[in-house]
Write an enzyme that holds these catalytic residues in place. Structure first.
Site, PDB file in Angstrom:
ATOM      1  N   GLU A 188      67.527   1.969  54.532  1.00 47.94           N
ATOM      2  CA  GLU A 188      66.837   3.052  55.233  1.00 47.94           C
ATOM      3  C   GLU A 188      67.112   4.424  54.634  1.00 47.94           C
ATOM      4  O   GLU A 188      66.399   5.391  54.958  1.00 47.94           O
ATOM      5  CB  GLU A 188      67.247   3.056  56.712  1.00 47.94           C
ATOM      6  CG  GLU A 188      68.602   3.654  57.029  1.00 47.94           C
ATOM      7  CD  GLU A 188      69.775   2.730  56.771  1.00 47.94           C
ATOM      8  OE1 GLU A 188      70.923   3.133  57.050  1.00 47.94           O
ATOM      9  OE2 GLU A 188      69.542   1.591  56.296  1.00 47.94           O
ATOM     10  N   HIS A 193      72.215   0.121  52.836  1.00 50.37           N
ATOM     11  CA  HIS A 193      71.418   1.080  53.607  1.00 50.37           C
ATOM     12  C   HIS A 193      70.017   1.207  53.004  1.00 50.37           C
ATOM     13  O   HIS A 193      69.703   2.215  52.359  1.00 50.37           O
ATOM     14  CB  HIS A 193      72.098   2.452  53.621  1.00 50.37           C
ATOM     15  CG  HIS A 193      73.317   2.519  54.480  1.00 50.37           C
ATOM     16  ND1 HIS A 193      73.260   2.643  55.852  1.00 50.37           N
ATOM     17  CD2 HIS A 193      74.643   2.473  54.160  1.00 50.37           C
ATOM     18  CE1 HIS A 193      74.491   2.694  56.340  1.00 50.37           C
ATOM     19  NE2 HIS A 193      75.343   2.581  55.337  1.00 50.37           N
ATOM     20  N   CYS A 244      75.124  -2.354  57.576  1.00 50.38           N
ATOM     21  CA  CYS A 244      76.390  -1.889  57.001  1.00 50.38           C
ATOM     22  C   CYS A 244      77.577  -2.242  57.898  1.00 50.38           C
ATOM     23  O   CYS A 244      77.875  -3.408  58.098  1.00 50.38           O
ATOM     24  CB  CYS A 244      76.314  -0.405  56.686  1.00 50.38           C
ATOM     25  SG  CYS A 244      77.615   0.137  55.547  1.00 50.38           S
TER      26      CYS A 244
END
Length: 305
Positions: free
Chosen positions: A239, A237, A142
């Site tokens: 994750e 993102h 990001c």
């Protein structure tokens, strides 16, 4: 194979309860095997949540992974208890003499600021330079991806009229070349985004040392790599867990911000039920990065990186 972390860190219990194979350092040191050394420079304010998310993905691999958490010395986090930081994190000066097989530099909620205005920018410049000679492959996430693209290649970020917030469809770039990083990932896949700025594909196409692997009509260039595979940039993102965007949405509403619900996220428009459609891509991506961009190419003698 397990991920190796301190058994006192909160992520250890969380991941153990999820039946993820984690190993404490005492047990790991008794084994005759060279673990993969991964550093995580955690720039997110919610450090405990972020470190757990990345550890979850890095653990889903047959490799034994040793994690070193790094924080900035030039800016002290106010959202994480200092005792946690002092116990589990190191400053860059503590590790800059070391070599790492891989490194992750996270996002940060500063994308509306000019890079040079960020409190720890000078320290980050030093770290970015250091990765070129001390890390086999670095994964930028990001704002971390935007910062590295700006620093290394002069790529600009562009402000958005409306926050890019939600789960967006992405297209793989298929050019006839088998790309190990994208192996097993569908031609169309989904990824969470939460940012106010964007990287346009057109700004990257003229850079010979970079290659776009995936893009989104709404979120822009989303997965980019350097031709030598030593740098990987992800503008979203992967994750994020199930409720990360929900928590961000409720936080902003509580602050009185005018914000729309995250796109393509809540099931049937309900704000208490989440449609999670990115985890298989996330796990494949991190397995591929660890295997093909780190393990397969890093030297056995880590000092030769």
């Amino acid at each position: 194979m397990p991920i190796v972390i301190d058994k006192d860190i909160p992520a250890y219990k969380i991941l153990t309860d999820e039946k993820i194979f984690v190993m404490d350092k005492e047990r790991a040191f008794a084994q005759e095997i060279r673990p993969i050394e991964i550093a995580i420079l955690n720039l997110m304010p919610t450090k405990e949540t972020t470190e757990t998310q990345f550890m979850r993905l890095l653990s889903n691999s047959p490799l034994q992974v040793n994690i070193t958490l790094i924080k900035t010395a030039s800016y002290a986090s106010t959202h994480t208890d200092s005792s946690h930081l002092n116990k589990f994190y190191k400053n860059f000066d503590d590790v800059k003499h070391r070599k790492f097989d891989g490194m992750i530099i996270t996002g940060a909620p500063v994308e509306n600021m000019d890079f040079e205005q960020v409190a720890y920018w000078r320290e980050l410049e030093e770290i970015l330079d250091w990765t070129k000679s001390n890390v086999t492959s670095t994964l930028f996430i990001c704002w971390g991806a935007q910062a590295a693209l700006h620093y290394f290649y002069g790529i600009k970020k562009h402000p958005l009229k409306e926050k890019c917030f939600g789960i967006f469809a992405h297209q793989r770039i298929r050019d006839g070349i088998a790309e190990p990083l994208m192996r097993g990932i569908s031609d169309e896949f989904h990824m969470p985004h939460s940012r106010h700025t964007i990287i346009y594909a057109k700004d990257i196409l003229h850079v010979d040392k970079l290659k776009i692997l995936a893009y989104s009509k709404r979120a822009g260039a989303s997965i980019i790599k350097s031709i030598d595979n030593r740098q990987v940039f992800v503008t979203g993102h992967m994750e994020y867990d199930r409720y990360t965007l929900k928590n961000e949405y409720e936080r902003d509403l509580a602050k009185g911000h005018k914000i729309k619900p995250p796109v393509n996220y809540f099931a049937d428009g309900k704000t208490d039920e989440v449609k999670m459609n990115w985890t298989s891509t996330s796990n494949l991506f991190y397995i591929n990065w660890l295997n093909y961009y780190v393990y397969q190419v890093t030297p056995f003698d880590i000092n030769k990186i």
